[in-house]
Design a protein around this motif. Structure first.
Motif, PDB file in Angstrom:
ATOM      1  N   ALA A 142      39.268  -9.002-105.660  1.00 16.64           N
ATOM      2  CA  ALA A 142      38.187  -8.817-106.649  1.00 16.64           C
ATOM      3  C   ALA A 142      36.942  -9.021-106.255  1.00 16.64           C
ATOM      4  O   ALA A 142      35.853  -8.863-106.464  1.00 16.64           O
ATOM      5  CB  ALA A 142      38.837  -9.221-108.033  1.00 16.64           C
ATOM      6  N   THR A 143      37.036 -10.399-105.594  1.00 16.43           N
ATOM      7  CA  THR A 143      35.830 -11.069-105.037  1.00 16.43           C
ATOM      8  C   THR A 143      34.992 -10.190-103.869  1.00 16.43           C
ATOM      9  O   THR A 143      33.798  -9.986-104.018  1.00 16.43           O
ATOM     10  CB  THR A 143      36.046 -12.533-104.289  1.00 16.43           C
ATOM     11  N   GLU A 144      35.751  -9.342-102.908  1.00 17.03           N
ATOM     12  CA  GLU A 144      35.202  -8.648-102.102  1.00 17.03           C
ATOM     13  C   GLU A 144      34.478  -7.462-102.886  1.00 17.03           C
ATOM     14  O   GLU A 144      33.457  -7.032-102.470  1.00 17.03           O
ATOM     15  CB  GLU A 144      36.228  -8.217-100.963  1.00 17.03           C
ATOM     16  N   ALA A 145      35.241  -6.980-103.904  1.00 12.75           N
ATOM     17  CA  ALA A 145      34.731  -5.833-104.513  1.00 12.75           C
ATOM     18  C   ALA A 145      33.546  -5.981-105.356  1.00 12.75           C
ATOM     19  O   ALA A 145      32.444  -5.191-105.257  1.00 12.75           O
ATOM     20  CB  ALA A 145      35.555  -5.340-105.534  1.00 12.75           C
ATOM     21  N   ILE A 146      33.489  -7.213-105.892  1.00 13.32           N
ATOM     22  CA  ILE A 146      32.208  -7.530-106.822  1.00 13.32           C
ATOM     23  C   ILE A 146      31.086  -8.108-105.709  1.00 13.32           C
ATOM     24  O   ILE A 146      29.916  -7.711-106.132  1.00 13.32           O
ATOM     25  CB  ILE A 146      32.571  -8.753-107.802  1.00 13.32           C
ATOM     26  N   TYR A 203      30.833  -2.691-111.945  1.00 15.06           N
ATOM     27  CA  TYR A 203      30.662  -4.151-112.185  1.00 15.06           C
ATOM     28  C   TYR A 203      30.762  -4.786-113.594  1.00 15.06           C
ATOM     29  O   TYR A 203      31.602  -5.804-113.293  1.00 15.06           O
ATOM     30  CB  TYR A 203      29.049  -4.367-111.605  1.00 15.06           C
ATOM     31  N   ILE A 204      30.454  -4.187-114.397  1.00 16.70           N
ATOM     32  CA  ILE A 204      30.653  -4.637-115.907  1.00 16.70           C
ATOM     33  C   ILE A 204      32.303  -4.787-116.042  1.00 16.70           C
ATOM     34  O   ILE A 204      32.811  -5.927-116.531  1.00 16.70           O
ATOM     35  CB  ILE A 204      30.164  -3.752-116.861  1.00 16.70           C
ATOM     36  N   GLU A 205      32.988  -3.668-115.685  1.00  7.50           N
ATOM     37  CA  GLU A 205      34.594  -3.877-116.077  1.00  7.50           C
ATOM     38  C   GLU A 205      35.139  -4.824-114.876  1.00  7.50           C
ATOM     39  O   GLU A 205      35.962  -5.421-115.481  1.00  7.50           O
ATOM     40  CB  GLU A 205      34.979  -2.239-115.518  1.00  7.50           C
ATOM     41  N   ALA A 214      30.479  -6.431-102.965  1.00  9.84           N
ATOM     42  CA  ALA A 214      30.061  -5.207-102.450  1.00  9.84           C
ATOM     43  C   ALA A 214      29.274  -4.616-103.441  1.00  9.84           C
ATOM     44  O   ALA A 214      28.109  -3.912-103.266  1.00  9.84           O
ATOM     45  CB  ALA A 214      31.083  -4.352-102.180  1.00  9.84           C
ATOM     46  N   LEU A 215      29.524  -4.596-104.883  1.00 10.72           N
ATOM     47  CA  LEU A 215      28.923  -4.019-105.936  1.00 10.72           C
ATOM     48  C   LEU A 215      27.468  -4.928-106.088  1.00 10.72           C
ATOM     49  O   LEU A 215      26.539  -4.257-106.408  1.00 10.72           O
ATOM     50  CB  LEU A 215      29.675  -4.047-107.181  1.00 10.72           C
ATOM     51  N   LEU A 216      27.587  -5.964-105.964  1.00  7.63           N
ATOM     52  CA  LEU A 216      26.410  -6.990-106.182  1.00  7.63           C
ATOM     53  C   LEU A 216      24.979  -6.374-105.094  1.00  7.63           C
ATOM     54  O   LEU A 216      24.087  -6.179-105.408  1.00  7.63           O
ATOM     55  CB  LEU A 216      26.586  -8.479-106.014  1.00  7.63           C
ATOM     56  N   ARG A 217      25.650  -6.282-103.968  1.00 12.18           N
ATOM     57  CA  ARG A 217      24.727  -5.755-102.727  1.00 12.18           C
ATOM     58  C   ARG A 217      24.169  -4.645-103.178  1.00 12.18           C
ATOM     59  O   ARG A 217      23.040  -4.203-102.812  1.00 12.18           O
ATOM     60  CB  ARG A 217      25.559  -5.717-101.204  1.00 12.18           C
TER      61      ARG A 217
END
Length: 76
Positions: free
Chosen positions: A11-15, A61-63, A17-20
């Motif tokens: 989940a950290t990797e996903a978040i 990102y919210i989910e 990437a979304l933040l970038r």
């Protein structure tokens, strides 16, 4: 047109990437993702490709944040 799909191990990797992605849109359009999303949902912005993708990234990102926050509460 091909659909770009990314697979993340955590989940950290996903978040991250979304933040970038969100930061890129925020800089390009000079508004926060929260401000953009509010305007987008109220129909004040067009359905351009960037805006559709930005809205999708922000929804993800919210989910993901909700999921992470729930897991933290369970662990605590």
């Amino acid at each position: 047109m091909s659909i770009k799909r990314e697979v993340y191990l955590t989940a950290t990797e996903a978040i991250e990437a979304l933040l970038r992605s969100l930061v890129t849109y925020e800089q390009k359009y000079q508004m926060s993702s929260d401000e953009f999303y509010t305007k987008y949902l109220s129909g004040k912005l067009e359905d351009t490709r960037d805006f559709i993708e930005w809205a999708g990234d922000y929804q993800q990102y919210i989910e993901l944040r909700k999921e992470i926050d729930a897991n933290i509460k369970i662990s605590a």
